[in-house]
Scaffold this motif. Structure first.
Motif, mmCIF file in Angstrom:
data_model
loop_
_atom_site.group_PDB
_atom_site.id
_atom_site.type_symbol
_atom_site.label_atom_id
_atom_site.label_comp_id
_atom_site.label_asym_id
_atom_site.label_seq_id
_atom_site.Cartn_x
_atom_site.Cartn_y
_atom_site.Cartn_z
ATOM 1 N N PRO A 225 31.016 55.181 25.346
ATOM 2 C CA PRO A 225 31.156 53.720 25.312
ATOM 3 C C PRO A 225 32.594 53.257 25.189
ATOM 4 N N THR A 226 33.524 54.168 24.894
ATOM 5 C CA THR A 226 34.932 53.791 24.737
ATOM 6 C C THR A 226 35.802 54.261 25.899
ATOM 7 N N TYR A 227 35.190 54.826 26.930
ATOM 8 C CA TYR A 227 35.969 55.454 27.997
ATOM 9 C C TYR A 227 36.812 54.456 28.775
ATOM 10 N N TYR A 228 36.328 53.237 28.982
ATOM 11 C CA TYR A 228 37.057 52.271 29.808
ATOM 12 C C TYR A 228 38.446 51.968 29.252
ATOM 13 N N ALA A 229 38.623 52.061 27.951
ATOM 14 C CA ALA A 229 39.922 51.766 27.346
ATOM 15 C C ALA A 229 40.957 52.845 27.638
ATOM 16 N N MET A 230 40.500 54.020 28.070
ATOM 17 C CA MET A 230 41.434 55.125 28.323
ATOM 18 C C MET A 230 41.274 55.714 29.714
ATOM 19 N N SER A 231 40.471 55.070 30.556
ATOM 20 C CA SER A 231 40.169 55.592 31.875
ATOM 21 C C SER A 231 41.413 55.683 32.753
ATOM 22 N N PRO A 232 41.600 56.795 33.479
ATOM 23 C CA PRO A 232 42.696 56.863 34.442
ATOM 24 C C PRO A 232 42.575 55.748 35.483
ATOM 25 N N ALA A 233 43.701 55.333 36.029
ATOM 26 C CA ALA A 233 43.699 54.217 36.974
ATOM 27 C C ALA A 233 43.262 54.638 38.371
ATOM 28 N N THR A 234 43.271 55.937 38.656
ATOM 29 C CA THR A 234 42.941 56.426 39.996
ATOM 30 C C THR A 234 41.823 57.464 39.928
ATOM 31 N N ASP A 235 40.759 57.224 40.665
ATOM 32 C CA ASP A 235 39.628 58.157 40.787
ATOM 33 C C ASP A 235 39.204 58.766 39.451
ATOM 34 N N PRO A 236 38.839 57.925 38.474
ATOM 35 C CA PRO A 236 38.420 58.476 37.174
ATOM 36 C C PRO A 236 37.157 59.310 37.296
ATOM 37 N N ARG A 237 37.087 60.359 36.494
ATOM 38 C CA ARG A 237 35.965 61.299 36.530
ATOM 39 C C ARG A 237 35.151 61.305 35.251
ATOM 40 N N GLY A 238 35.437 60.415 34.317
ATOM 41 C CA GLY A 238 34.693 60.365 33.071
ATOM 42 C C GLY A 238 35.262 61.305 32.028
ATOM 43 N N PRO A 239 34.722 61.246 30.808
ATOM 44 C CA PRO A 239 35.203 62.114 29.731
ATOM 45 C C PRO A 239 34.984 63.589 30.058
ATOM 46 N N SER A 240 35.736 64.437 29.400
ATOM 47 C CA SER A 240 35.611 65.875 29.653
ATOM 48 C C SER A 240 34.411 66.485 28.931
ATOM 49 N N LEU A 241 33.914 65.807 27.900
ATOM 50 C CA LEU A 241 32.784 66.303 27.127
ATOM 51 C C LEU A 241 31.858 65.152 26.777
ATOM 52 N N GLY A 242 30.639 65.486 26.410
ATOM 53 C CA GLY A 242 29.702 64.462 25.989
ATOM 54 C C GLY A 242 28.338 65.048 25.704
ATOM 55 N N ALA A 243 27.425 64.190 25.281
ATOM 56 C CA ALA A 243 26.050 64.607 25.010
ATOM 57 C C ALA A 243 25.078 64.049 26.036
ATOM 58 N N THR A 244 25.466 62.966 26.704
ATOM 59 C CA THR A 244 24.590 62.321 27.682
ATOM 60 C C THR A 244 25.364 62.053 28.966
ATOM 61 N N ARG A 245 24.626 61.909 30.064
ATOM 62 C CA ARG A 245 25.223 61.614 31.364
ATOM 63 C C ARG A 245 24.922 60.169 31.755
ATOM 64 N N VAL A 246 25.838 59.589 32.504
ATOM 65 C CA VAL A 246 25.724 58.182 32.904
ATOM 66 C C VAL A 246 24.558 57.992 33.871
ATOM 67 N N ILE A 247 23.813 56.920 33.661
ATOM 68 C CA ILE A 247 22.862 56.424 34.653
ATOM 69 C C ILE A 247 23.222 54.985 34.965
ATOM 70 N N ARG A 248 22.976 54.586 36.211
ATOM 71 C CA ARG A 248 23.405 53.270 36.674
ATOM 72 C C ARG A 248 22.292 52.573 37.452
ATOM 73 N N GLY A 249 22.344 51.234 37.465
ATOM 74 C CA GLY A 249 21.556 50.436 38.389
ATOM 75 C C GLY A 249 20.289 49.810 37.859
ATOM 76 N N GLY A 250 19.799 50.230 36.692
ATOM 77 C CA GLY A 250 18.542 49.679 36.207
ATOM 78 C C GLY A 250 17.350 50.169 37.012
ATOM 79 N N SER A 251 16.181 49.593 36.760
ATOM 80 C CA SER A 251 14.972 50.069 37.430
ATOM 81 C C SER A 251 13.928 48.974 37.527
#
Length: 303
Positions: free
Chosen positions: A242-268
């Motif tokens: 939830p804090t990644y946007y504050a530190m995201s690279p400006a070019t082709d960001p790939r997300g954090p290097s570690l985590g417990a969950t994976r992103v899902i998008r778009g709703g259902s």
């Protein structure tokens, strides 16, 4: 959105074990997304703080091609037929089904903690979305696939999952800062497959669908993507923070290097303002990589 509390551990075959598909076996039509810089995040104040849809930030994205639709049941069946792959839902013996879509009440093995409208159904899987007596329609999005299952398909197809930034860029269709792919308002003619009525007890199906709609339904966005919002959640490559946007690279960001969950998008098809308004371009959520539900699928990107 309900998270399916699956057992931990990976039960599917290793993606690296698959012989890649022959050229042309991944037959989904492609949408081309040009290189660009866009503003990523929630410009309307719609999101909730734990989702981390802010701060707004500029992201430069390289050009890429993405599936115009989510991977369908027919596409996934071709993968299973070619490889013998067994999904994690099949290995676990059950998956999460919305209570109004359960085809076999005698196969219910329990409810999800905190979200009792989600029921664990023995024998529910990608080919049997409501339970063992149900049948998945070939032209609908494949569901009951975990992030690990999606990765396995990608390894076979010579594809990859989109990054979260690529997904949002593609969903926006070149139209900056809008709430939805078509604009800021939700028209009365239902341009996407979401819940109508009183959640979670009464779905009027005013959009024509109680659960999934065919993957190529409704009008595509300006890049040619069908249903990037509504219908099914879509797995992305990134770990969630939830804090990644504050530190995201400006070019082709790939997300954090570690985590417990994976992103899902778009709703259902289960999204409704009274509970989950995540059927928006900027909305984000997450689930554990081995979880599968009746409202989560994926689309892929060319490597």
């Amino acid at each position: 959105m309900s998270h399916c509390c699956s057992p931990s551990g990976s039960y599917g075959s290793s993606p690296d074990a698959f012989v890649p598909a022959a050229p042309g076996q991944h037959r989904l039509p492609q949408a081309s997304v040009p290189a660009q810089t866009f503003i990523m995040g929630d410009a309307h104040g719609d999101g909730v703080r734990p989702d981390g849809e802010t701060p707004l930030h500029e992201v430069a994205i390289s050009a890429f091609d993405i599936d115009a639709t989510t991977v369908t049941v027919a596409d996934f069946r071709a993968f299973v037929s070619a490889t013998g792959y067994r999904t994690e839902a099949e290995a676990f013996g059950w998956s999460a089904v919305f209570h109004l879509a359960v085809a076999d009440p005698d196969k219910v093995v329990g409810s999800m903690a905190g979200t009792p409208w989600w029921q664990g159904v023995s024998g529910a899987d990608w080919a049997h979305p409501g339970g063992p007596s149900s049948t998945a329609a070939d032209d609908h999005p494949v569901v009951h696939v975990s992030w690990n299952d999606a990765q396995a398909y990608c390894a076979w197809a010579g594809r990859r999952l989109p990054t979260e930034a690529e997904w949002e860029c593609a969903a926006r269709g070149g139209r900056p800062s809008l709430r939805y792919p078509w604009g800021d308002d939700l028209p009365a003619d239902w341009p996407c497959n979401i819940w109508q009525g009183t959640f979670p007890t009464d779905n009027t199906a005013a959009d024509g669908w109680v659960t999934t709609a065919p993957a190529k339904s409704y009008a595509p966005n300006d890049y040619g993507l069908y249903q990037p919002i509504g219908n099914v959640w879509e797995w992305c490559a990134d770990w969630f923070s939830p804090t990644y946007y504050a530190m995201s690279p400006a070019t082709d960001p790939r997300g954090p290097s570690l985590g417990a969950t994976r992103v899902i998008r778009g709703g259902s098809y289960l999204c409704h303002d009274s509970y989950c308004n995540r059927y928006r371009n900027a909305a984000r959520s997450a689930n554990t990589p081995d979880s599968s539900t009746a409202n989560t699928g994926f689309r892929t990107v060319a490597r």
